[in-house]
Design a protein around this motif. Structure first.
Motif, PDB file in Angstrom:
ATOM      1  N   THR A  86      21.873 -15.227 -19.100  1.00 16.29           N
ATOM      2  CA  THR A  86      20.896 -15.322 -18.017  1.00 16.29           C
ATOM      3  C   THR A  86      19.979 -14.100 -17.981  1.00 16.29           C
ATOM      4  O   THR A  86      20.278 -13.063 -18.585  1.00 16.29           O
ATOM      5  CB  THR A  86      21.596 -15.424 -16.647  1.00 16.29           C
ATOM      6  OG1 THR A  86      22.336 -14.214 -16.425  1.00 16.29           O
ATOM      7  CG2 THR A  86      22.515 -16.633 -16.573  1.00 16.29           C
ATOM      8  N   VAL A  87      18.917 -14.238 -17.234  1.00 17.46           N
ATOM      9  CA  VAL A  87      17.999 -13.128 -17.010  1.00 17.46           C
ATOM     10  C   VAL A  87      18.760 -11.960 -16.382  1.00 17.46           C
ATOM     11  O   VAL A  87      18.571 -10.811 -16.777  1.00 17.46           O
ATOM     12  CB  VAL A  87      16.818 -13.571 -16.112  1.00 17.46           C
ATOM     13  CG1 VAL A  87      16.014 -12.388 -15.633  1.00 17.46           C
ATOM     14  CG2 VAL A  87      15.945 -14.561 -16.847  1.00 17.46           C
ATOM     15  N   ALA A  88      19.637 -12.241 -15.439  1.00 20.55           N
ATOM     16  CA  ALA A  88      20.414 -11.181 -14.789  1.00 20.55           C
ATOM     17  C   ALA A  88      21.250 -10.417 -15.811  1.00 20.55           C
ATOM     18  O   ALA A  88      21.339  -9.186 -15.744  1.00 20.55           O
ATOM     19  CB  ALA A  88      21.309 -11.769 -13.701  1.00 20.55           C
ATOM     20  N   SER A  89      21.846 -11.118 -16.766  1.00 19.36           N
ATOM     21  CA  SER A  89      22.640 -10.456 -17.802  1.00 19.36           C
ATOM     22  C   SER A  89      21.778  -9.528 -18.644  1.00 19.36           C
ATOM     23  O   SER A  89      22.162  -8.394 -18.938  1.00 19.36           O
ATOM     24  CB  SER A  89      23.307 -11.486 -18.714  1.00 19.36           C
ATOM     25  OG  SER A  89      24.159 -12.321 -17.989  1.00 19.36           O
ATOM     26  N   LEU A  90      20.624 -10.011 -19.046  1.00 20.70           N
ATOM     27  CA  LEU A  90      19.707  -9.200 -19.838  1.00 20.70           C
ATOM     28  C   LEU A  90      19.281  -7.955 -19.064  1.00 20.70           C
ATOM     29  O   LEU A  90      19.323  -6.833 -19.584  1.00 20.70           O
ATOM     30  CB  LEU A  90      18.471 -10.019 -20.226  1.00 20.70           C
ATOM     31  CG  LEU A  90      17.353  -9.229 -20.901  1.00 20.70           C
ATOM     32  CD1 LEU A  90      17.788  -8.734 -22.270  1.00 20.70           C
ATOM     33  CD2 LEU A  90      16.097 -10.077 -21.010  1.00 20.70           C
ATOM     34  N   LEU A  91      18.881  -8.138 -17.821  1.00 24.86           N
ATOM     35  CA  LEU A  91      18.415  -7.010 -17.018  1.00 24.86           C
ATOM     36  C   LEU A  91      19.532  -6.017 -16.743  1.00 24.86           C
ATOM     37  O   LEU A  91      19.301  -4.809 -16.692  1.00 24.86           O
ATOM     38  CB  LEU A  91      17.782  -7.508 -15.720  1.00 24.86           C
ATOM     39  CG  LEU A  91      16.489  -8.301 -15.909  1.00 24.86           C
ATOM     40  CD1 LEU A  91      16.020  -8.888 -14.581  1.00 24.86           C
ATOM     41  CD2 LEU A  91      15.403  -7.462 -16.555  1.00 24.86           C
ATOM     42  N   THR A  92      20.761  -6.491 -16.604  1.00 28.79           N
ATOM     43  CA  THR A  92      21.907  -5.607 -16.414  1.00 28.79           C
ATOM     44  C   THR A  92      22.100  -4.724 -17.639  1.00 28.79           C
ATOM     45  O   THR A  92      22.328  -3.521 -17.521  1.00 28.79           O
ATOM     46  CB  THR A  92      23.184  -6.412 -16.122  1.00 28.79           C
ATOM     47  OG1 THR A  92      22.992  -7.138 -14.905  1.00 28.79           O
ATOM     48  CG2 THR A  92      24.398  -5.520 -15.990  1.00 28.79           C
ATOM     49  N   LEU A  93      22.001  -5.311 -18.816  1.00 24.24           N
ATOM     50  CA  LEU A  93      22.123  -4.537 -20.050  1.00 24.24           C
ATOM     51  C   LEU A  93      21.025  -3.476 -20.142  1.00 24.24           C
ATOM     52  O   LEU A  93      21.290  -2.327 -20.496  1.00 24.24           O
ATOM     53  CB  LEU A  93      22.054  -5.449 -21.270  1.00 24.24           C
ATOM     54  CG  LEU A  93      23.247  -6.354 -21.508  1.00 24.24           C
ATOM     55  CD1 LEU A  93      22.936  -7.344 -22.624  1.00 24.24           C
ATOM     56  CD2 LEU A  93      24.473  -5.532 -21.853  1.00 24.24           C
TER      57      LEU A  93
END
Length: 116
Positions: free
Chosen positions: A87-94
């Motif tokens: 998800t976008v959230a996963s990418l942004l967390t990384l």
């Protein structure tokens, strides 16, 4: 005004779309001009990327006074089949974790330099 940023040559790991999305995630009221400077893109390129992200449902905005307030859709799944389920959230967390790590390293380097 700053003009056109110096272009980057060669390939990179992140797309300009990911960079723009990360800049918006850092500040939901960020100006196109500031995104462009941070990402080393033209304002016109940033505007096109924002339109792309909005049309694909990853981003929306509303006017607030003279500026925009952006909203990222965190549950939206990334487009490429190799990232199926990410998800976008996963990418942004990384990306945020990396940014925090770089900021910490930079602060540690500055402290070491002052102690020398």
């Amino acid at each position: 005004m700053g003009g056109v940023p110096e272009p980057h040559t060669g390939w990179t790991f992140l797309t300009n779309h990911a960079r723009v999305l990360a800049a918006i995630a850092d500040d939901h009221n960020v100006r196109v001009r500031d995104i462009a400077a941070h990402c080393r893109l033209t304002e016109r390129a940033v505007q096109k990327i924002i339109v792309d992200l909005e049309q694909a449902g990853y981003l929306s905005h509303r006017r607030e006074g003279r500026g925009n307030r952006y909203r990222i859709e965190p549950t939206k799944v990334l487009r490429h089949p190799a990232e199926a389920g990410l998800t976008v959230a996963s990418l942004l967390t990384l990306l945020a974790r990396d940014e925090a790590h770089r900021d910490r390293d930079s602060a540690d380097s500055g402290a070491s330099a002052r102690e020398s």
